[in-house]
Design a protein around this motif. Structure first.
Motif, short mmCIF file in Angstrom:
data_model
loop_
_atom_site.label_atom_id
_atom_site.label_comp_id
_atom_site.label_asym_id
_atom_site.label_seq_id
_atom_site.Cartn_x
_atom_site.Cartn_y
_atom_site.Cartn_z
N TRP A 1 -6.22 12.65 -10.70
CA TRP A 1 -6.36 11.27 -11.00
C TRP A 1 -5.27 10.60 -10.54
N LEU A 2 -3.91 11.16 -10.30
CA LEU A 2 -2.74 10.51 -9.97
C LEU A 2 -3.07 9.86 -8.55
N GLN A 3 -3.73 10.84 -7.63
CA GLN A 3 -3.87 10.55 -6.37
C GLN A 3 -4.93 9.32 -6.32
N TYR A 4 -5.85 9.62 -7.22
CA TYR A 4 -7.08 8.57 -7.24
C TYR A 4 -6.75 7.14 -7.41
N GLU A 5 -5.64 6.81 -8.49
CA GLU A 5 -5.07 5.65 -9.12
C GLU A 5 -4.07 5.09 -7.99
N HIS A 6 -3.42 5.90 -7.47
CA HIS A 6 -2.50 5.78 -6.22
C HIS A 6 -3.24 4.97 -5.17
N ASP A 7 -4.37 5.63 -4.67
CA ASP A 7 -5.33 5.13 -3.66
C ASP A 7 -5.85 3.86 -3.96
N ARG A 8 -6.56 3.77 -5.03
CA ARG A 8 -7.01 2.67 -5.54
C ARG A 8 -6.24 1.38 -5.56
N PHE A 9 -4.99 1.76 -6.00
CA PHE A 9 -4.06 0.67 -6.18
C PHE A 9 -3.52 0.21 -4.61
N VAL A 10 -3.25 0.95 -3.50
CA VAL A 10 -2.91 0.76 -2.46
C VAL A 10 -4.16 -0.07 -1.70
N GLY A 11 -5.35 0.47 -2.06
CA GLY A 11 -6.59 -0.33 -1.27
C GLY A 11 -6.81 -1.59 -1.81
N GLN A 12 -6.50 -1.91 -3.16
CA GLN A 12 -6.64 -3.24 -3.55
C GLN A 12 -5.33 -4.17 -3.21
N ILE A 13 -4.14 -3.67 -3.04
CA ILE A 13 -3.29 -4.52 -2.40
C ILE A 13 -3.35 -4.69 -0.96
N ASN A 14 -3.92 -3.91 -0.20
CA ASN A 14 -4.25 -4.17 1.21
C ASN A 14 -5.25 -5.28 1.14
N GLN A 15 -6.49 -5.12 0.36
CA GLN A 15 -7.46 -5.99 0.31
C GLN A 15 -7.09 -7.32 -0.14
N ALA A 16 -6.32 -7.55 -1.07
CA ALA A 16 -5.65 -8.93 -1.39
C ALA A 16 -5.09 -9.56 -0.37
N LYS A 17 -4.11 -8.68 0.57
CA LYS A 17 -3.48 -9.34 1.88
C LYS A 17 -4.37 -9.74 2.99
N ILE A 18 -5.53 -8.98 3.22
CA ILE A 18 -6.79 -9.41 3.87
C ILE A 18 -7.51 -10.71 3.35
N LEU A 19 -7.56 -10.68 2.05
CA LEU A 19 -8.22 -12.18 1.52
C LEU A 19 -7.25 -13.30 1.87
N ILE A 20 -6.05 -13.04 1.57
CA ILE A 20 -5.07 -14.12 1.84
C ILE A 20 -4.82 -14.67 3.26
N SER A 21 -5.21 -13.66 3.95
CA SER A 21 -5.32 -14.16 5.41
C SER A 21 -6.45 -14.91 5.81
N GLU A 22 -7.57 -14.59 5.32
CA GLU A 22 -8.68 -15.01 5.43
C GLU A 22 -8.91 -16.40 4.92
N ILE A 23 -8.33 -16.73 3.64
CA ILE A 23 -8.23 -17.93 3.02
C ILE A 23 -7.39 -19.00 3.79
N GLU A 24 -6.30 -18.44 4.24
CA GLU A 24 -5.35 -19.09 5.25
C GLU A 24 -6.28 -19.73 6.30
N SER A 25 -7.09 -18.90 7.31
CA SER A 25 -7.82 -19.30 8.21
C SER A 25 -8.69 -20.44 7.90
N PHE A 26 -9.45 -20.08 7.04
CA PHE A 26 -10.73 -20.83 6.13
C PHE A 26 -9.87 -22.49 5.89
N ALA A 27 -8.64 -22.53 5.44
CA ALA A 27 -8.15 -23.64 5.23
C ALA A 27 -7.64 -24.22 6.53
#
Length: 202
Positions: A117-143
């Motif tokens: 469970w620790l590995q699962y929560e850790h991987d999910r956390f890291v994945g969401q952080i990376n996804q947030a960074k991608i979304l920020i980059s996409e919104i910047e380009s959109f703007a």
């Protein structure tokens, strides 16, 4: 015979004087007079019919121009609404992604001692952080692509995105540091409670 000749000569002189005194009309006046003369020969019913036809023609032209103008502004408004909706959806996706990352980080102390469970929560956390960074980059380009159609000013939005990127990056590094200091991957059973308290305090 002489009387006829004398009378004809007198009449010719009078006609010449008459035409000499009569001013020449401009071309436009002659045309207008001809048009007026042509209208005078029309019956009342024909004049009314032509009047209706002229009024209907003008109305059709005005309606057509108004419809084209209205269609143009309608399309422009739809484009602006579409851009605003896309902006709102992208920001909502970013917010949801950050909430997901926080929820997985909050469960990390709970699953300490359970490596699966620790590995699962850790991987999910890291994945969401990376996804947030991608979304920020996409919104910047959109703007940058739609600076004049955004629901907010581009400069204000870009500044907000930069701050969000810094906070998200800092949050990811903080959780990573907490896991390292607590030695969660080599945690002994007698150190479980202290490791949980350490992560909750931080």
């Amino acid at each position: 015979m002489l009387l006829f000749t004398h009378t004809q000569s007198k009449n010719s002189k009078v006609e010449q004087q008459h035409y000499a005194q009569k001013p020449l009309l401009p071309t436009s006046s002659i045309n207008l007079t001809g048009l007026k003369g042509g209208c005078n020969h029309l019956r009342i019913s024909q004049k009314i019919s032509y009047g209706y036809a002229l009024a209907i023609g003008i109305a059709i032209l005005g309606t057509g121009a108004g419809m084209r103008l209205g269609d143009y502004f309608r399309k422009q408004a739809l484009v602006e609404v579409n851009v605003a909706q896309q902006q709102q959806q992208m920001l909502q996706n970013l917010q949801n992604t950050v909430f997901e990352a926080r929820s997985h980080a909050a469960r990390l102390p709970v699953v300490l001692g359970n490596t699966v469970w620790l590995q699962y929560e850790h991987d999910r956390f890291v994945g969401q952080i990376n996804q947030a960074k991608i979304l920020i980059s996409e919104i910047e380009s959109f703007a940058r692509e739609n600076p004049d159609r955004l629901a907010t000013e581009e400069a204000a939005l870009q500044a907000h995105l930069k701050k969000s990127a810094l906070v998200i990056d800092y949050y990811g590094q903080l959780i990573k540091l907490q896991l390292k200091e607590a030695e969660v991957w080599n945690l002994q059973p007698n150190s479980l409670e202290s490791a949980q308290l350490q992560m909750l305090r931080d």
